[in-house]
Design a protein around this motif. Structure first.
Motif, PDB file in Angstrom:
ATOM      1  N   ARG A 138     -20.136  10.284  14.076  1.00 21.14           N
ATOM      2  CA  ARG A 138     -21.309   9.918  14.905  1.00 21.14           C
ATOM      3  C   ARG A 138     -20.842   9.569  16.331  1.00 21.14           C
ATOM      4  O   ARG A 138     -21.322  10.099  17.322  1.00 21.14           O
ATOM      5  N   ASP A 147     -24.544   2.269   8.835  1.00 23.18           N
ATOM      6  CA  ASP A 147     -25.373   3.464   8.905  1.00 23.18           C
ATOM      7  C   ASP A 147     -26.851   3.129   9.070  1.00 23.18           C
ATOM      8  O   ASP A 147     -27.637   3.946   9.557  1.00 23.18           O
ATOM      9  N   SER A 176     -28.600   7.885  17.978  1.00 28.19           N
ATOM     10  CA  SER A 176     -27.395   7.447  18.683  1.00 28.19           C
ATOM     11  C   SER A 176     -27.452   5.991  19.099  1.00 28.19           C
ATOM     12  O   SER A 176     -26.783   5.573  20.042  1.00 28.19           O
TER      13      SER A 176
END
Lengths: 361, 616
Positions: free
Chosen positions: A197, A335, A343
């Motif tokens: 990520r 998460d 984001s």
């Protein structure tokens, strides 16, 4: 970094001492520091989990000792050879290299890898040299990306130009040379998914840093790499984990060392590590309460254990986290920040926390 | 003891009320005939007990008279008999007659071995009167006739296996006039009222086996007896009538008998036979032989295998003396019965003469305390008085009962006997001193055999005994099993122990409980109840044996280690030398030579130390 010559010398000294004893008609022996809870303690001065002075003496001419004695010497002899030819073997390969049956008997020098692994740890303890310094490697694991250029086995590698996979961290990071360090800090996380990520969001470019991930507990290679970045370039190491007892434990091992590896805490532990993971306050602030995962009994038991750790016991900020977690009876994963935007973690969470120095030290 | 007497008396009372046949049906389980396999064992057991009692009593007589002892010899032979069809009426499980094929489409009925005459023959049907019931046979096919009993269709079944059990002993023989009562009357004899260690406690005697034979095959018992003073032996066929009186079917005199004197019992029974395993006749005789080392047993099985379990002892075990009941072990019912049956004229004389350890002064004290006139007739005590008296007796400070009512096997005899049976390399035996529990004397004997020819796979074989009778059933619930499982075997150098606490490997563990009253867990009498006092004694006996075992195993292990040590060092030395030479660059051979020197030096030092220790 210790000189290769020093390690070789250590091994030779060990051999010479044994031979001297034999020459003098004595029963040759090895003194091995005891690796058990009874001989491990927390040193409040160094803030490290360290090994005590208790040793056990192992003789060659002793029915109960001879097997382990010879296993250790086999590993020493193999390590000497590896250093001489400048090659490395994995733990598994070491097992095969010293595995053989004594002629005329049914005795195998080693029967399974746990035996050779233990012999390697014994040799680490005797010589004071780490496994990596003895040219024995574990599995590699983990990835790095960011504003650093290194030199590895003659190749120059820019951690910011390695595509989506990043630099794959080897098991031995002892010989890596840091050529150019533009990063201001390091973010370490346990989860690949979070690393991907952050990598996709190019956090390391925006925040001028390095991101490093392991899968689960950090390997020795990663821990040593983090430690060297902290020692040699003064980079702060931020540890990003979930809000759960297991996440806290990962942070604890990185910062203070562990019982199993107490003998090399001095090389692996990172006293300057800072906790940048989810806190009870973050959960409130980012409204993640609903993302809570209910505790199982095993989670609660782990929390109770960690709460009692000597290095956390008198730390008010940590005790507050433990207390709030216990009240919540649940944990929240990093998460879960995705609920605030894809984001969110890269654009809001990390920049804000770092700007506000909102970490736990 | 009271419990056994009670059961026997209860059986006796029940018997008066009903016919013998009905009595048997209702009390099969009490008599031990639960299933065909167990029935075989019970019949053999009763016959062997009877033989052992007779031969032992005779041997004791000879010993008392200073004559040469004739040691017991008991021959057990089991033969398979042919089996046929039986008729079983609807709603019953007892056959009413045998069905025998006599022609292509003809069948006859047989009762007690005799062919019956049909009352009516018509076309393909035949009618019979069988003990008041109408039986009709209809021949429709050549295979089996259809049978109706009182008009209701009955089933025709194959008879379960029939066996002939013969047990012959070299005892004194039984005089002719007494034979019918001994074998043809239930609960005859005084066994139940004796207070001494006796085998008989376990069943109700040989007559129950006779009854079993009679009820299952209808064939009377055949008894042959020869006494020393007569030249011929008498042979009688006997069964038990419904009013519990013996029926003599035949009597004849024959020349020749297996021994100079003795008794032979032949019974044809419905049962099952197993050649090996825990619950086989072989195992029963083997185990009986182990604890009766003064007797020889010969077993001939249906497959003609003959095994002789030879006598290993030249001494008779101590003869158990009869004792009077001790007040501390009395129960209400027992006391009441004794008060009625006693010959004593006053309650005081009853206390002094019919109970053990009560002195005249003590009797006075007790009676004064409960306010009963010392001259009162025993039978006239009221219920309340009996109750008060019983409580006072239980509390009275009395000497313990005498323990010569017990007959242990003895350490030497048991050791020899176990060695002969197991061919072990080591045997530890302990015969504990008698102890008293609630006025009842008991003692425990134990043995552990190890190695030699004992099989080393699986769990240790456990031999359980009560009053020298092997216990073959209900091992799990037995005090002996608990005692074995509660031992910390590892502490005694037993290398491997199963999850349930029983040692694994070449071990045989024997436990014998001798008592005038054995507390069984149930009426089946195959497991000893787990009284803490009994388990404690058993464990003490086992611990004693285990300590001896430990020192034996310890010495053995030390020897093995000594031999192993040198070879272990020699095996590792070249490897160590090679590895070390690679580290320091000194030649391998040179290091090896030096290592050999160190080893011989260490060995000398060790030998010297051991020598000094031995001197100490």
């Amino acid at each position: 970094m210790r000189n290769k010559k020093d390690v070789k010398k250590k091994l030779e000294e060990l051999g010479k001492t044994l031979y001297k004893e034999i020459k003098e008609g004595k029963n040759p022996f090895l003194d091995i520091p005891i690796r058990a809870l009874s001989n491990v303690y927390f040193n409040p001065k160094t803030k490290l989990i360290e090994l005590g002075d208790a040793k056990s003496r192992r003789y060659f001419f002793n029915v109960a000792h001879i097997r382990k004695f010879v296993q250790t010497i086999e590993v020493a002899s193999l390590a000497k050879e590896l250093l001489d030819v400048n090659k490395h073997l994995s733990l598994r390969q070491v097992f095969y290299a010293i595995r053989k049956t004594l002629p005329g008997t049914k005795i195998d020098i080693v029967e399974d890898q746990t035996e050779s692994n233990q012999a390697i740890e014994d040799l680490e303890l005797i010589t004071g040299a780490s496994r990596e310094e003895l040219h024995i490697n574990a599995k590699k694991s983990g990835a790095a990306a960011g504003k650093i250029i290194i030199k590895d086995k003659g190749d120059t590698i820019d951690w910011s130009k390695l595509g989506s996979g990043g630099w794959s961290i080897p098991s031995n990071t002892e010989d890596i040379e840091f050529k150019k360090v533009d990063a201001k800090f390091v973010i370490y996380m346990e989860k690949d998914a979070m690393w991907e990520r952050l990598h996709e969001d190019k956090v390391w470019e925006k925040l001028k840093c390095v991101i490093i991930a392991s899968q689960g507990q950090a390997t020795r290679g990663i821990r040593r790499l983090l430690r060297r970045l902290s020692d040699e370039h003064g980079l702060p190491i931020y540890v990003l984990t979930d809000f759960d007892p297991w996440g806290f434990y990962i942070y604890s091992v990185l910062k203070y060392g562990s019982i199993a590896l107490a003998h090399i805490s001095k090389k692996l532990a990172i006293p300057n590590a800072k906790f940048l993971g989810l806190t009870a306050e973050d959960i409130k602030k980012y409204k993640l309460e609903k993302q809570k995962i209910k505790f199982k009994d095993v989670d609660l038991r782990r929390l109770e254990q960690i709460k009692e750790y000597e290095w956390f016991k008198d730390d008010k900020r940590w005790q507050r986290q433990f207390k709030l977690m216990k009240e919540m009876k649940g944990k929240v994963e990093l998460d879960a920040l995705v609920t605030r935007g894809i984001s969110f973690v890269s654009n809001v969470y990390l920049p804000e926390k770092i700007k506000n120095k909102d970490w736990i030290d | 003891m009271p419990k056994e007497v009670e059961i026997a008396e209860k059986l006796g009372e029940r018997m008066k009320a009903v016919s013998v046949a009905e009595f048997f049906k209702k009390n099969k389980h009490l008599l031990g005939f639960d299933n065909p396999l167990k029935s075989m064992l019970v019949v053999v057991k009763e016959a062997v007990d009877n033989a052992l009692d007779a031969t032992e009593e005779y041997a004791y007589e000879l010993q008392k008279k200073g004559k040469e002892i004739e040691f017991p010899e008991i021959k057990v032979e089991i033969k398979k008999e042919e089996h046929g069809l039986v008729i079983i009426p609807e709603g019953s499980d007892i056959p009413i007659a045998d069905l025998v094929k006599t022609g292509k489409r003809n069948w006859d009925l047989v009762l007690f071995g005799k062919r019956l005459r049909a009352s009516k023959v018509e076309g393909n049907t035949k009618e019979y009167n069988v003990e008041g019931r109408k039986v009709k046979l209809v021949f429709t096919s050549a295979i089996k006739p259809q049978v109706y009993v009182d008009g209701v269709k009955a089933s025709v079944k194959e008879r379960t296996l029939k066996y002939k059990v013969s047990v012959t002993d070299n005892g004194p023989g039984i005089i002719e006039s007494k034979i019918p009562n001994v074998f043809g009357k239930l609960l005859y004899g005084s066994k139940f009222h004796r207070l001494r260690q006796s085998r008989g406690q376990q069943g109700i005697g040989i007559s129950s086996a006779v009854l079993y034979a009679q009820q299952t095959t209808g064939i009377p018992a055949r008894i042959t007896s020869k006494v020393k003073t007569k030249s011929k032996a008498v042979v009688m066929e006997i069964s038990i009538a419904d009013n519990n009186e013996p029926i003599i079917h035949s009597k004849e005199y024959v020349d020749g008998f297996d021994y100079e004197h003795g008794t032979k019992v032949e019974l044809v029974i419905e049962a099952d036979y197993r050649e090996s395993g825990e619950k086989s006749v072989y195992e029963f005789i083997r185990r009986t032989a182990i604890v009766n080392p003064h007797a020889t047993f010969i077993l001939i099985e249906p497959n003609k295998r003959k095994t002789v379990f030879k006598r290993t002892s030249n001494k008779l075990p101590k003869e158990p003396k009869e004792i009077k009941p001790h007040p501390h072990g009395l129960e209400f019912g027992k006391l009441k019965d004794m008060l009625i049956a006693t010959k004593a004229r006053t309650i005081k004389s009853f206390l002094v003469n019919d109970l053990s350890r009560v002195s005249s002064q003590m009797a006075d004290n007790i009676l004064k305390k409960v306010n009963i006139d010392a001259n009162k007739k025993p039978a006239e005590l009221t219920r309340q008085e009996i109750e008060k008296l019983l409580r006072a007796l239980h509390k009275a400070p009395l000497q313990r009962p005498s323990t010569d009512c017990l007959s242990p096997i003895g350490e030497n005899a048991l050791r020899k006997s176990i060695l002969a049976d197991t061919k072990a390399e080591f045997v530890a035996v302990v015969s504990r001193k008698p102890t008293v529990y609630k006025g009842i004397p008991f003692l425990v004997e134990a043995a552990i055999a190890y190695g030699g020819e004992i099989k080393s796979e699986g769990m240790a074989q456990r031999l359980r005994y009560a009053n020298k009778i092997p216990l073959l059933y209900d091992a799990a619930g037995c005090a002996t099993t608990k005692a074995i499982q509660e031992m910390n075997w590892k502490q005694y150098k037993v290398q491997s122990v199963a999850q349930n606490g029983v040692p694994m490997g070449p071990y045989v563990i024997l436990i014998h409980l001798a008592s005038v009253w054995v507390p069984y867990t149930s009426e089946g009498k195959s497991a000893i109840a787990s009284y803490p006092e009994i388990i404690k004694e058993m464990k003490l006996a086992l611990q004693d044996c285990a300590r001896k075992l430990k020192s034996y195993l310890g010495a053995k292990i030390r020897e093995a280690i000594k031999a192993q040590r040198v070879s272990l060092f020699e095996a590792y030395m070249p490897e160590f030398a090679l590895a070390l030479s690679k580290i320091i660059g000194v030649k391998e051979d040179e290091i090896k030579k030096d290592l050999v020197k160190v080893l011989s030096k260490l060995n000398k030092l060790r030998a010297k130390q051991e020598g000094e220790e031995n001197e100490k």
